[in-house]
Write a protein that holds these residues in place. Structure first.
Motif, PDB file in Angstrom:
ATOM      1  N   PRO A  34       0.826  -1.210   0.000  1.00 52.65           N
ATOM      2  CA  PRO A  34       0.000   0.000   0.000  1.00 52.65           C
ATOM      3  C   PRO A  34       0.859   1.258   0.000  1.00 52.65           C
ATOM      4  CG  PRO A  34      -0.015  -1.025   2.153  1.00 52.65           C
ATOM      5  CD  PRO A  34       0.685  -1.980   1.248  1.00 52.65           C
ATOM      6  N   VAL A  35       0.268   2.351  -0.441  1.00 49.52           N
ATOM      7  CA  VAL A  35       0.971   3.636  -0.469  1.00 49.52           C
ATOM      8  C   VAL A  35       0.738   4.389   0.839  1.00 49.52           C
ATOM      9  CG1 VAL A  35       1.182   5.848  -1.672  1.00 49.52           C
ATOM     10  CG2 VAL A  35       0.751   3.740  -2.977  1.00 49.52           C
ATOM     11  N   VAL A  36      -0.513   4.526   1.232  1.00 49.76           N
ATOM     12  CA  VAL A  36      -0.888   5.202   2.473  1.00 49.76           C
ATOM     13  C   VAL A  36      -1.294   4.140   3.492  1.00 49.76           C
ATOM     14  CG1 VAL A  36      -2.539   6.760   3.567  1.00 49.76           C
ATOM     15  CG2 VAL A  36      -1.610   7.307   1.297  1.00 49.76           C
ATOM     16  N   GLN A  37      -0.655   4.151   4.651  1.00 51.36           N
ATOM     17  CA  GLN A  37      -0.937   3.119   5.650  1.00 51.36           C
ATOM     18  C   GLN A  37      -1.603   3.667   6.907  1.00 51.36           C
ATOM     19  OE1 GLN A  37       1.500  -0.176   6.121  1.00 51.36           O
ATOM     20  NE2 GLN A  37       2.584   0.032   4.190  1.00 51.36           N
ATOM     21  N   GLY A  38      -1.822   4.980   6.944  1.00 51.97           N
ATOM     22  CA  GLY A  38      -2.554   5.574   8.046  1.00 51.97           C
ATOM     23  C   GLY A  38      -3.917   6.036   7.584  1.00 51.97           C
ATOM     24  N   SER A  39      -4.692   6.600   8.497  1.00 50.99           N
ATOM     25  CA  SER A  39      -6.037   7.070   8.188  1.00 50.99           C
ATOM     26  C   SER A  39      -6.153   8.556   8.510  1.00 50.99           C
ATOM     27  CB  SER A  39      -7.071   6.292   9.006  1.00 50.99           C
ATOM     28  OG  SER A  39      -6.961   6.641  10.386  1.00 50.99           O
ATOM     29  N   ALA A  40      -7.283   9.143   8.146  1.00 52.15           N
ATOM     30  CA  ALA A  40      -7.511  10.564   8.404  1.00 52.15           C
ATOM     31  C   ALA A  40      -7.498  10.870   9.893  1.00 52.15           C
ATOM     32  CB  ALA A  40      -8.837  10.994   7.781  1.00 52.15           C
ATOM     33  N   ALA A  41      -7.785   9.889  10.725  1.00 51.68           N
ATOM     34  CA  ALA A  41      -7.795  10.101  12.173  1.00 51.68           C
ATOM     35  C   ALA A  41      -6.382  10.145  12.762  1.00 51.68           C
ATOM     36  CB  ALA A  41      -8.587   8.987  12.851  1.00 51.68           C
ATOM     37  N   ASP A  42      -5.381   9.810  11.953  1.00 54.55           N
ATOM     38  CA  ASP A  42      -4.019   9.663  12.468  1.00 54.55           C
ATOM     39  C   ASP A  42      -3.154  10.904  12.338  1.00 54.55           C
ATOM     40  OD1 ASP A  42      -4.538   6.996  13.106  1.00 54.55           O
ATOM     41  OD2 ASP A  42      -3.967   6.311  11.100  1.00 54.55           O
ATOM     42  N   GLY A  43      -3.634  11.963  11.670  1.00 57.65           N
ATOM     43  CA  GLY A  43      -2.765  13.111  11.479  1.00 57.65           C
ATOM     44  C   GLY A  43      -3.420  14.245  10.735  1.00 57.65           C
ATOM     45  N   PRO A  44      -2.611  15.195  10.251  1.00 54.44           N
ATOM     46  CA  PRO A  44      -3.129  16.430   9.655  1.00 54.44           C
ATOM     47  C   PRO A  44      -3.840  16.246   8.312  1.00 54.44           C
ATOM     48  CG  PRO A  44      -0.834  16.675  10.350  1.00 54.44           C
ATOM     49  CD  PRO A  44      -1.152  15.221  10.410  1.00 54.44           C
ATOM     50  N   PHE A  45      -3.429  15.260   7.505  1.00 49.88           N
ATOM     51  CA  PHE A  45      -4.076  15.062   6.206  1.00 49.88           C
ATOM     52  C   PHE A  45      -5.506  14.581   6.413  1.00 49.88           C
ATOM     53  CE2 PHE A  45       0.368  14.219   4.494  1.00 49.88           C
ATOM     54  CZ  PHE A  45       0.413  15.373   3.716  1.00 49.88           C
ATOM     55  N   ASP A  46      -6.456  15.166   5.677  1.00 52.73           N
ATOM     56  CA  ASP A  46      -7.824  14.656   5.743  1.00 52.73           C
ATOM     57  C   ASP A  46      -8.001  13.512   4.743  1.00 52.73           C
ATOM     58  OD1 ASP A  46      -8.314  15.769   3.168  1.00 52.73           O
ATOM     59  OD2 ASP A  46      -9.137  17.618   4.025  1.00 52.73           O
ATOM     60  N   GLY A  47      -9.170  12.914   4.729  1.00 52.61           N
ATOM     61  CA  GLY A  47      -9.401  11.750   3.883  1.00 52.61           C
ATOM     62  C   GLY A  47      -9.219  12.041   2.410  1.00 52.61           C
ATOM     63  N   GLU A  48      -9.648  13.203   1.961  1.00 57.99           N
ATOM     64  CA  GLU A  48      -9.503  13.563   0.550  1.00 57.99           C
ATOM     65  C   GLU A  48      -8.043  13.726   0.173  1.00 57.99           C
ATOM     66  OE1 GLU A  48     -10.983  17.147  -2.477  1.00 57.99           O
ATOM     67  OE2 GLU A  48     -11.968  16.852  -0.543  1.00 57.99           O
ATOM     68  N   GLU A  49      -7.262  14.343   1.062  1.00 58.65           N
ATOM     69  CA  GLU A  49      -5.832  14.527   0.794  1.00 58.65           C
ATOM     70  C   GLU A  49      -5.106  13.191   0.767  1.00 58.65           C
ATOM     71  OE1 GLU A  49      -5.021  18.943   2.744  1.00 58.65           O
ATOM     72  OE2 GLU A  49      -5.251  17.199   4.067  1.00 58.65           O
ATOM     73  N   LEU A  50      -5.463  12.288   1.659  1.00 54.69           N
ATOM     74  CA  LEU A  50      -4.837  10.967   1.661  1.00 54.69           C
ATOM     75  C   LEU A  50      -5.170  10.194   0.392  1.00 54.69           C
ATOM     76  CD1 LEU A  50      -5.349   9.782   5.359  1.00 54.69           C
ATOM     77  CD2 LEU A  50      -3.235  10.593   4.301  1.00 54.69           C
ATOM     78  N   ALA A  51      -6.421  10.308  -0.069  1.00 55.58           N
ATOM     79  CA  ALA A  51      -6.818   9.614  -1.295  1.00 55.58           C
ATOM     80  C   ALA A  51      -6.050  10.172  -2.493  1.00 55.58           C
ATOM     81  CB  ALA A  51      -8.317   9.752  -1.503  1.00 55.58           C
ATOM     82  N   ALA A  52      -5.855  11.486  -2.529  1.00 55.85           N
ATOM     83  CA  ALA A  52      -5.102  12.096  -3.622  1.00 55.85           C
ATOM     84  C   ALA A  52      -3.642  11.663  -3.597  1.00 55.85           C
ATOM     85  CB  ALA A  52      -5.206  13.617  -3.535  1.00 55.85           C
ATOM     86  N   HIS A  53      -3.078  11.557  -2.394  1.00 57.69           N
ATOM     87  CA  HIS A  53      -1.687  11.100  -2.276  1.00 57.69           C
ATOM     88  C   HIS A  53      -1.565   9.644  -2.716  1.00 57.69           C
ATOM     89  CE1 HIS A  53       2.408  11.470  -0.578  1.00 57.69           C
ATOM     90  NE2 HIS A  53       2.280  10.165  -0.384  1.00 57.69           N
ATOM     91  N   GLU A  54      -2.521   8.826  -2.315  1.00 54.59           N
ATOM     92  CA  GLU A  54      -2.553   7.419  -2.741  1.00 54.59           C
ATOM     93  C   GLU A  54      -2.579   7.319  -4.260  1.00 54.59           C
ATOM     94  OE1 GLU A  54      -2.955   3.222  -2.340  1.00 54.59           O
ATOM     95  OE2 GLU A  54      -3.067   4.524  -0.588  1.00 54.59           O
TER      96      GLU A  54
END
Length: 310
Positions: free
Chosen positions: A38-58
């Motif tokens: 996987p590319v992203v192994q954390g969730s939106a609850a784990d830090g400053p990035f929100d869910g949309e930002e994590l999905a874009a990074h993925e």
């Protein structure tokens, strides 16, 4: 979290071997391998990035944040870069890499230990919390450096995947690492800004050529082993396209360890300098190199996996 290297992967090993990402082939035809992790192994609850930002990074393999550090902080780091350049004790230090042609300073490695100011930056929650969130664990610094690209004569770096080198020469088992590049000068499209191929982080590009002993001495100036074939770069560019990290000083680029990236020469009057921090998961610690006779020195590929703390 154990902090021990976990070499079990989520996919089958190619050809039934013990290396999920074989490279530096001595013979045969290099392949484009699907990423097994996987590319992203954390969730939106784990830090400053929100869910949309994590999905874009993925999806893209990178994230640009403008204004991550303030103009006043940029000025302080810029002054620190000047201090390091004028430090006579560093002139003969192996951690200082010079340009192959001009002899000017290209990079200073292990800079978080050389500079207390940069050491604090690596622990800044604006950066550290994001690295931990993306990797889903505590992290340590696999590598740090400051890069100088002067105007008129700054040399670029050819297309490559950092993970290919870290896997082959440092023994990093999986691409569970993320880099943060913090711009200390304005990054324009024309002064050698970093180019990335969005989505290329999902493909591991095998390379040809066995790793020479002490390869790092030459590769830090100009890498020739561990670079993809032109045909493979062309295929990736056709399917992924090319984006560029541009923006004002103080911007930051977080990018996946396996994304294909490179930079061109800087023939403009405008210098380009940045602080470069590589965070690796404490659950992805290095083992013996997968395609080299011995690991690179600690200042290039750290084997001290003490987790960073704020």
């Amino acid at each position: 979290m154990s902090g021990n290297a976990d070499v079990s992967f989520r996919g089958a090993y190619p050809n039934g071997g013990t290396d999920a990402y074989p490279t530096r082939l001595s013979a045969g035809e290099p392949q484009l391998l699907d990423r097994l992790d996987p590319v992203v192994q954390g969730s939106a609850a784990d830090g400053p990035f929100d869910g949309e930002e994590l999905a874009a990074h993925e999806d893209k393999g990178y994230t640009i944040l403008e204004g991550l550090i303030t103009p006043a902080e940029v000025q302080g780091y810029w002054q620190e870069l000047g201090r390091l350049l004028s430090d006579s004790s560093l002139k003969t230090d192996e951690r200082v890499v010079t340009e192959k042609s001009s002899g000017e300073v290209r990079s200073i490695f292990d800079v978080h230990r050389v500079s207390e100011l940069v050491g604090r930056l690596a622990r800044d929650p604006r950066i550290l919390d994001r690295a931990q969130q993306l990797l889903g664990s505590e992290v340590y610094l696999h590598q740090s450096r400051v890069n100088y690209m002067p105007g008129f004569r700054g040399n670029g770096f050819y297309w490559h995947s950092d993970f290919e080198t870290w896997h082959a020469e440092d023994g990093m088992p999986r691409p569970r690492a993320v880099s943060c590049s913090i711009a200390l000068t304005d990054n324009y499209p024309y002064n050698g800004g970093l180019m990335v191929m969005p989505g290329s982080h999902r493909t591991f590009v095998q390379c040809l050529g066995e790793t020479p002993d002490d390869h790092y001495r030459a590769s830090l100036k100009e890498q020739e082993i561990g670079v993809p074939r032109e045909d493979d770069i062309t295929k990736l560019a056709a399917s992924c396209g090319i984006d560029q990290f541009t923006g004002p000083a103080g911007s930051a680029l977080f990018f996946d360890s396996n994304i294909m990236h490179g930079s061109g020469n800087n023939i403009t009057p405008y210098p380009r300098s940045n602080i470069f921090l590589v965070f690796n998961s404490v659950e992805n610690t290095p083992v013996e190199p997968f395609a080299a006779s011995s690991p690179r020195p600690e200042f290039i590929g750290a084997r001290d996996v003490t987790p960073l703390r704020r």
